[in-house]
Structure formats: structure tokens, C-alpha cells
Design a protein around this motif. Structure first.
Motif, mmCIF file in Angstrom:
data_model
loop_
_atom_site.group_PDB
_atom_site.id
_atom_site.type_symbol
_atom_site.label_atom_id
_atom_site.label_comp_id
_atom_site.label_asym_id
_atom_site.label_seq_id
_atom_site.Cartn_x
_atom_site.Cartn_y
_atom_site.Cartn_z
ATOM 1 N N ASN A 175 -6.748 12.827 -10.815
ATOM 2 C CA ASN A 175 -7.471 13.245 -12.022
ATOM 3 C C ASN A 175 -7.325 14.760 -12.145
ATOM 4 O O ASN A 175 -6.817 15.424 -11.243
ATOM 5 N N ASP B 35 0.865 -1.181 0.000
ATOM 6 C CA ASP B 35 0.000 0.000 0.000
ATOM 7 C C ASP B 35 0.904 1.233 0.000
ATOM 8 O O ASP B 35 1.645 1.464 0.965
ATOM 9 N N ILE B 36 0.830 2.014 -1.056
ATOM 10 C CA ILE B 36 1.755 3.147 -1.206
ATOM 11 C C ILE B 36 1.582 4.193 -0.097
ATOM 12 O O ILE B 36 2.517 4.918 0.221
ATOM 13 N N SER C 194 -11.193 7.725 -6.540
ATOM 14 C CA SER C 194 -11.103 6.391 -5.940
ATOM 15 C C SER C 194 -9.664 5.882 -6.074
ATOM 16 O O SER C 194 -8.747 6.659 -6.304
ATOM 17 N N GLY C 195 -9.453 4.585 -5.939
ATOM 18 C CA GLY C 195 -8.129 3.987 -6.131
ATOM 19 C C GLY C 195 -7.056 4.611 -5.247
ATOM 20 O O GLY C 195 -7.300 4.953 -4.088
ATOM 21 N N VAL C 196 -5.858 4.768 -5.801
ATOM 22 C CA VAL C 196 -4.741 5.354 -5.041
ATOM 23 C C VAL C 196 -5.100 6.752 -4.551
ATOM 24 O O VAL C 196 -4.779 7.130 -3.420
ATOM 25 N N ASP C 197 -5.737 7.511 -5.405
ATOM 26 C CA ASP C 197 -6.126 8.887 -5.090
ATOM 27 C C ASP C 197 -6.972 8.921 -3.810
ATOM 28 O O ASP C 197 -6.693 9.690 -2.875
ATOM 29 N N ALA D 110 1.168 2.326 -10.115
ATOM 30 C CA ALA D 110 1.127 2.044 -11.555
ATOM 31 C C ALA D 110 0.091 2.965 -12.197
ATOM 32 O O ALA D 110 -1.085 2.608 -12.381
ATOM 33 N N SER E 172 -2.389 5.114 -14.242
ATOM 34 C CA SER E 172 -3.350 4.866 -15.348
ATOM 35 C C SER E 172 -3.773 3.416 -15.527
ATOM 36 O O SER E 172 -4.616 3.135 -16.382
ATOM 37 N N THR E 173 -3.203 2.488 -14.750
ATOM 38 C CA THR E 173 -3.518 1.070 -15.010
ATOM 39 C C THR E 173 -4.741 0.561 -14.260
ATOM 40 O O THR E 173 -5.093 -0.606 -14.368
ATOM 41 N N GLY E 174 -5.402 1.451 -13.500
ATOM 42 C CA GLY E 174 -6.619 1.057 -12.790
ATOM 43 C C GLY E 174 -7.829 1.600 -13.517
ATOM 44 O O GLY E 174 -8.164 1.173 -14.626
ATOM 45 N N ALA E 175 -8.464 2.595 -12.906
ATOM 46 C CA ALA E 175 -9.692 3.183 -13.468
ATOM 47 C C ALA E 175 -9.474 3.718 -14.883
ATOM 48 O O ALA E 175 -10.401 3.705 -15.698
ATOM 49 N N TYR E 176 -8.260 4.154 -15.202
ATOM 50 C CA TYR E 176 -8.000 4.755 -16.514
ATOM 51 C C TYR E 176 -7.680 3.732 -17.607
ATOM 52 O O TYR E 176 -7.517 4.100 -18.771
ATOM 53 N N PHE F 53 -0.087 -3.091 -6.243
ATOM 54 C CA PHE F 53 -1.087 -3.460 -5.247
ATOM 55 C C PHE F 53 -1.193 -4.968 -5.090
ATOM 56 O O PHE F 53 -1.625 -5.450 -4.061
HETATM 57 N N1 AR6 Z 1 -1.218 1.439 -3.177
HETATM 58 C C1 AR6 Z 1 -0.636 1.043 -4.333
HETATM 59 N N2 AR6 Z 1 -1.319 0.811 -5.466
HETATM 60 C C2 AR6 Z 1 -2.669 0.997 -5.439
HETATM 61 C C3 AR6 Z 1 -3.350 1.419 -4.271
HETATM 62 C C4 AR6 Z 1 -2.566 1.651 -3.107
HETATM 63 N N3 AR6 Z 1 -3.122 2.059 -1.944
HETATM 64 N N4 AR6 Z 1 -4.680 1.515 -4.573
HETATM 65 C C5 AR6 Z 1 -4.824 1.165 -5.870
HETATM 66 N N5 AR6 Z 1 -3.614 0.831 -6.394
HETATM 67 P P1 AR6 Z 1 -6.041 3.907 -10.015
HETATM 68 P P2 AR6 Z 1 -5.609 5.405 -12.518
HETATM 69 C C6 AR6 Z 1 -3.260 0.438 -7.779
HETATM 70 O O1 AR6 Z 1 -7.402 3.553 -10.476
HETATM 71 O O2 AR6 Z 1 -5.796 4.193 -13.345
HETATM 72 C C7 AR6 Z 1 -9.070 7.761 -9.407
HETATM 73 O O3 AR6 Z 1 -10.435 7.831 -9.200
HETATM 74 C C8 AR6 Z 1 -4.371 -0.102 -8.645
HETATM 75 O O4 AR6 Z 1 -4.489 -1.505 -8.404
HETATM 76 O O5 AR6 Z 1 -5.855 4.348 -8.615
HETATM 77 O O6 AR6 Z 1 -4.471 6.335 -12.853
HETATM 78 C C9 AR6 Z 1 -8.479 9.117 -9.741
HETATM 79 O O7 AR6 Z 1 -9.148 10.161 -9.077
HETATM 80 C C10 AR6 Z 1 -3.858 0.190 -10.041
HETATM 81 O O8 AR6 Z 1 -2.955 -0.832 -10.485
HETATM 82 O O9 AR6 Z 1 -5.398 5.087 -10.948
HETATM 83 C C11 AR6 Z 1 -8.683 9.199 -11.225
HETATM 84 O O10 AR6 Z 1 -9.986 9.628 -11.544
HETATM 85 C C12 AR6 Z 1 -3.050 1.467 -9.883
HETATM 86 O O11 AR6 Z 1 -2.886 1.632 -8.474
HETATM 87 C C13 AR6 Z 1 -8.489 7.770 -11.682
HETATM 88 O O12 AR6 Z 1 -8.830 6.962 -10.568
HETATM 89 C C14 AR6 Z 1 -3.702 2.707 -10.461
HETATM 90 O O13 AR6 Z 1 -5.108 2.636 -10.319
HETATM 91 C C15 AR6 Z 1 -7.054 7.487 -12.044
HETATM 92 O O14 AR6 Z 1 -6.952 6.204 -12.576
#
Ligand code: AR6
Length: 178
Positions: free
Chosen positions: A29, A15-16, A36-39, A125, A127-131, A164
Motif C-alpha cells: 500500500n 506461497d510467493i 495484510s495479505g502478501v504484504d 495477483a 489488487s485482487t485481494g483486499a483491493y 494462492f
Molecule cells: N503468496 C501468493 N499469493 C498470496 C499470498 C502469498 N503468500 N498471500 C495472499 N496472496 P492482497 P491487494 C494472494 O490482499 O489486493 C495489504 O494489506 C491473495 O489471495 O495481498 O493488492 C496491503 O498492505 C490475492 O489473490 O493484495 C494493501 O493494503 C492476492 O495475493 C492491500 O492489502 C493479492 O491480495 C493490497 O491489496
């Protein structure tokens, strides 16, 4: 733990938000106001100081939002990290030139850290989640960009790439180009 570039880059899982580094990078964003996600995790654990700093940046510098590929620095608030670098990755299938934008996220974040004399930076990572950026392609782009940026940023001693899950880490290891 896997390391590259003579130990300047480490690849790990976790967990970062729990890392005690000079700066953690947030996959933000354009609004800079959370998500959501890391943000979400960074704002939750870091507290309202980070959001206040982001609001101020929006008002003073980026009234129309932070463009993809750019990076800005705020306090780390209650995080163990001293600072947060917020960068906006490309949305896969929406933004043009996603490779260049993703590379720019890594390069500008590293340059920003170097300009503030921050020696250790941790990246998720981007952009590799929600994006939706394909994880294998992102691995190649991220590793090339980091290697290029580090060649011009002597002040940076350690870049941590934090995945993650072990599965995500393994995709990265299989496709990185360090
Ligand atoms: N520690 C490390 N990695 C994580 C954690 C954590 N606590 N939580 C998630 N990940 P994402 P994006 C991984 O969706 O694709 C947000 O809503 C996750 O498994 O967080 O750049 C922003 O506000 C994935 O591999 O970021 C934007 O709207 C990676 O982090 C949008 O999502 C990135 O996933 C950005 O999307």
C-alpha cells in the motif's frame, strides 16, 4: 505448470515468500509500511531489514507515500529472494483508471527488475485481494501488460505468476490474453 511466451512466463500456485528468485513483487500500500495479505507475509518472513528500507524510501523519496502504479526496490532481507519490488495496485471502486494503474504496476516492476539486471521476477495477483479488483479482469490486464513489458526487457528470463489457490489460478488461465 503452465507456460506462455516461449517459457518466459510461468503460472503456478503457492506461497510467493518461499520462491528463490531474483525479485518477488509485493502488493503493497502507499505507506510502504506493511499490511495484510502478501504484504504481511513478505514482511513477516523477510524481517525488519525490508521495513527499514521501506521507511528510508518513504523519508527520502516518498514523504506522501508511493502512488498507485509505481514500483520501488528494496533488499529481500531474510527471504530466499534477493530483492523485493514493492508496487501499489489500484483500489477497485476508489481509484480512477484502475486498468491503467494495474498495467503500470506490472510494467514498472518489470522495468525496474530489468534496470537492475534481475533475470527472474515473481508476481502475486496484485489488487485482487483486499483491493477488490475482479480477478477475471485483472487477468486480462496483467497478461497484456506483462507481454508488452517483456517485449522491451530482454534481460528478464522468467516471470512467475503465483496464485494462492488453484481456483484463482484457473480464473487467470481462463481470462489471460498472452
Ligand atoms: N503468496 C501468493 N499469493 C498470496 C499470498 C502469498 N503468500 N498471500 C495472499 N496472496 P492482497 P491487494 C494472494 O490482499 O489486493 C495489504 O494489506 C491473495 O489471495 O495481498 O493488492 C496491503 O498492505 C490475492 O489473490 O493484495 C494493501 O493494503 C492476492 O495475493 C492491500 O492489502 C493479492 O491480495 C493490497 O491489496
Amino acid at each position: 505448470m503452465h507456460t506462455f511466451l516461449n517459457g518466459r512466463v510461468e503460472v503456478r500456485t503457492g506461497d510467493i515468500t518461499s520462491l528463490r528468485v531474483d525479485a518477488v513483487v509485493n502488493a503493497a500500500n502507499s505507506t510502504l509500511l506493511g499490511g495484510s495479505g502478501v504484504d504481511g507475509a513478505i514482511h513477516r518472513r523477510g524481517g525488519k531489514q525490508i521495513l527499514e528500507a521501506c521507511r528510508e524510501l518513504r523519508e527520502t523519496c516518498y514523504p506522501r507515500g508511493l502512488p498507485p502504479g509505481e514500483a520501488v526496490l528494496t533488499t529481500g532481507g531474510n527471504l530466499p529472494a534477493r530483492y523485493v519490488i514493492h508496487t501499489v495496485g489500484p483500489v477497485w471502486g476508489r481509484d480512477q483508471h484502475p486498468e491503467a494503474l494495474l498495467a503500470s504496476c506490472y510494467k514498472k516492476s518489470i522495468m525496474l527488475a530489468a534496470n537492475h539486471s534481475l533475470g527472474s521476477v515473481a508476481f502475486p495477483a496484485i489488487s485482487t485481494g483486499a483491493y477488490g479488483y475482479p480477478k477475471d479482469e485483472a487477468a486480462a490486464v496483467a497478461s497484456c501488460a506483462i507481454a508488452q513489458a517483456l517485449a522491451q526487457a530482454d534481460a528478464i528470463e522468467r516471470v512467475s505468476l503465483v496464485f494462492f489457490s488453484e481456483a484463482d489460478r484457473d480464473v487467470f488461465l481462463a481470462h489471460q490474453q498472452f
